[in-house]
Design a protein around this motif. Structure first.
Motif, PDB file in Angstrom:
ATOM      1  N   MET A 212      -4.418  -0.483  15.872  1.00 15.76           N
ATOM      2  CA  MET A 212      -4.613  -0.527  14.420  1.00 15.76           C
ATOM      3  C   MET A 212      -4.959  -1.946  13.962  1.00 15.76           C
ATOM      4  O   MET A 212      -4.374  -2.917  14.442  1.00 15.76           O
ATOM      5  N   PRO A 213      -5.883  -2.085  13.021  1.00 15.05           N
ATOM      6  CA  PRO A 213      -6.254  -3.419  12.523  1.00 15.05           C
ATOM      7  C   PRO A 213      -5.086  -4.063  11.772  1.00 15.05           C
ATOM      8  O   PRO A 213      -4.528  -3.460  10.834  1.00 15.05           O
ATOM      9  N   PRO A 214      -4.687  -5.271  12.122  1.00 18.55           N
ATOM     10  CA  PRO A 214      -3.573  -5.934  11.405  1.00 18.55           C
ATOM     11  C   PRO A 214      -3.922  -6.252   9.954  1.00 18.55           C
ATOM     12  O   PRO A 214      -3.019  -6.453   9.137  1.00 18.55           O
ATOM     13  N   ALA A 220      -1.533  -4.420   2.721  1.00 21.68           N
ATOM     14  CA  ALA A 220      -0.420  -3.665   2.142  1.00 21.68           C
ATOM     15  C   ALA A 220       0.694  -4.602   1.684  1.00 21.68           C
ATOM     16  O   ALA A 220       1.311  -4.383   0.631  1.00 21.68           O
ATOM     17  N   LYS A 221       0.955  -5.645   2.462  1.00 18.16           N
ATOM     18  CA  LYS A 221       1.990  -6.607   2.067  1.00 18.16           C
ATOM     19  C   LYS A 221       1.579  -7.346   0.805  1.00 18.16           C
ATOM     20  O   LYS A 221       2.410  -7.610  -0.079  1.00 18.16           O
ATOM     21  N   GLY A 226       6.509  -2.168   0.862  1.00 16.03           N
ATOM     22  CA  GLY A 226       7.596  -2.428   1.780  1.00 16.03           C
ATOM     23  C   GLY A 226       7.358  -1.749   3.118  1.00 16.03           C
ATOM     24  O   GLY A 226       6.295  -1.198   3.392  1.00 16.03           O
ATOM     25  N   ALA A 227       8.397  -1.778   3.962  1.00 18.99           N
ATOM     26  CA  ALA A 227       8.265  -1.220   5.311  1.00 18.99           C
ATOM     27  C   ALA A 227       7.986   0.283   5.272  1.00 18.99           C
ATOM     28  O   ALA A 227       7.121   0.789   5.995  1.00 18.99           O
ATOM     29  N   PHE A 228       8.718   0.997   4.410  1.00 20.71           N
ATOM     30  CA  PHE A 228       8.524   2.448   4.334  1.00 20.71           C
ATOM     31  C   PHE A 228       7.150   2.779   3.765  1.00 20.71           C
ATOM     32  O   PHE A 228       6.477   3.698   4.251  1.00 20.71           O
ATOM     33  N   ARG A 229       6.745   2.027   2.742  1.00 26.68           N
ATOM     34  CA  ARG A 229       5.431   2.272   2.134  1.00 26.68           C
ATOM     35  C   ARG A 229       4.310   1.970   3.127  1.00 26.68           C
ATOM     36  O   ARG A 229       3.305   2.690   3.189  1.00 26.68           O
ATOM     37  N   THR A 232       4.051   4.994   5.495  1.00 28.56           N
ATOM     38  CA  THR A 232       3.461   6.210   4.937  1.00 28.56           C
ATOM     39  C   THR A 232       1.990   6.048   4.584  1.00 28.56           C
ATOM     40  O   THR A 232       1.242   7.029   4.587  1.00 28.56           O
ATOM     41  N   THR A 233       1.546   4.816   4.273  1.00 29.70           N
ATOM     42  CA  THR A 233       0.161   4.622   3.827  1.00 29.70           C
ATOM     43  C   THR A 233      -0.760   4.039   4.908  1.00 29.70           C
ATOM     44  O   THR A 233      -1.979   4.189   4.814  1.00 29.70           O
ATOM     45  N   VAL A 234      -0.188   3.401   5.920  1.00 26.82           N
ATOM     46  CA  VAL A 234      -1.012   2.784   6.960  1.00 26.82           C
ATOM     47  C   VAL A 234      -0.704   3.372   8.336  1.00 26.82           C
ATOM     48  O   VAL A 234      -1.594   3.902   9.012  1.00 26.82           O
TER      49      VAL A 234
END
Length: 322
Positions: A212-214, A220-221, A226-229, A232-234
């Motif tokens: 996966m591309p960093p 997202a950050k 957050g970690a959960f988001r 779920t999105t990435v």
């Protein structure tokens, strides 16, 4: 004296330039090989595909419409049309074996993929001796079925097994009898299959995570996820293609399970672990009804094909790269 160039030679009246040209020989390619040479190298794989895929497939389709006990030889094949399928739809054992197959594959497959995904997410984190830990979790996928079954027969022994002893020490007075119980035999095989396959799923999940591309996580950050988001999105959308592949291949593999059930329970106790593939084996090699067994296999293939197409259509547009 200045040498005459090729261009000047050509520009002279009647001048010609002797430029080297490659003459294509009749019956040869530009690279010098005859047109049939590449096909010679394809012959072995074509023969293998015909012998072990195409011929068995069409033979099975033909046998499904016949009455054949194999003992009578080729001369004993008798065409009966749809009689096998008519009997199949009225066979209670056929429908009950479908139910057991759906339980074994329908529970074991998503459970294996879920456990393997969580395991892959955990093993993808920085930790000491990470490579060794990954190898340990992947080891059950490499263990022979007989060896793994022997270990689990000892672990889940009704009286002396460490699992039941641990349950008894926790206050459970009547722990499950596992492989000798008509209620618990199939769930025990599901648990065992998850243990065998979860490491394989984890390795593929780790490979997908590392691909996966960093930049996606960095974006997202920046957006305050957050970690959960981020998961779920990435992460989860990025894993959709490999998870779909694992769901399909795992369901196909479980729908064809034979060796594990044959060694652990032999379809018993009673018929509590007689899944569709094992019922097909019994019809063919116990009752010598190869036409009926081929009809069972054909129905199983159509069911798995329909499920695979449904999963592909369901995940379309839901992944990060689709």
């Amino acid at each position: 004296m200045r040498p005459v160039t090729v261009l000047e030679e050509v520009s002279k009246p009647g001048g010609t330039a002797s430029t080297p040209s490659r003459v294509r020989k009749p019956g040869r390619l530009v690279n010098g090989y005859r047109w049939w040479v590449p096909w010679v190298f394809l012959v072995p794989i074509v023969v293998l595909v015909l012998a072990f895929l195409v011929v068995p497939l069409f033979s099975g389709l033909f046998i499904a419409f016949t009455d054949w006990n194999v003992v009578s030889g080729i001369e004993g094949i008798r065409w009966i049309g749809l009689a096998n399928f008519q009997e199949l739809f009225q066979d209670d054992m056929f429908w009950s074996s479908i139910g057991r197959t759906l339980f074994y594959a329908g529970v074991g497959t998503p459970l294996t993929v879920a456990v393997g995904m969580l395991l892959g997410l955990a093993l993808n984190q920085p930790m000491p001796a990470r490579g060794l830990i990954r190898a340990i979790f992947f080891l059950p996928a490499l263990v022979n079925t007989i060896a793994a079954g022997t270990v689990w027969l000892s672990l889940l022994h009704p009286t002396s097994g460490p699992v039941n002893q641990a349950l008894t020490s926790l206050g459970i007075e009547d722990p499950p009898t596992w492989f000798v119980s008509q209620t618990w035999a199939l769930p025990a095989i599901v648990i065992m299959s998850v243990w065998i396959s979860a490491g394989y799923v984890a390795i593929l999940v780790i490979a997908a995570l590392q691909d996966m591309p960093p930049e996606l996580y960095e974006a997202a950050k920046i957006d305050g996820a957050g970690a959960f988001r981020q998961f779920t999105t990435v992460t989860l959308p990025g894993l959709v293609p490999i998870l779909t592949f694992l769901l399909i291949t795992s369901f196909i593999g479980r729908s064809q399970t034979f060796g594990l059930i044959q060694f652990m329970t032999g379809g018993g106790p009673g018929d509590s672990t007689t899944v569709l593939s094992y019922y097909m084996y019994e019809a063919g090699f116990h009752s010598y009804r190869f036409g009926y067994a081929a009809a069972i296999g054909l129905m199983s293939m159509l069911g798995v094909l329909a499920l695979s197409v449904g999963l592909f259509r369901l995940q379309r547009g839901r992944g990060l790269y689709t």
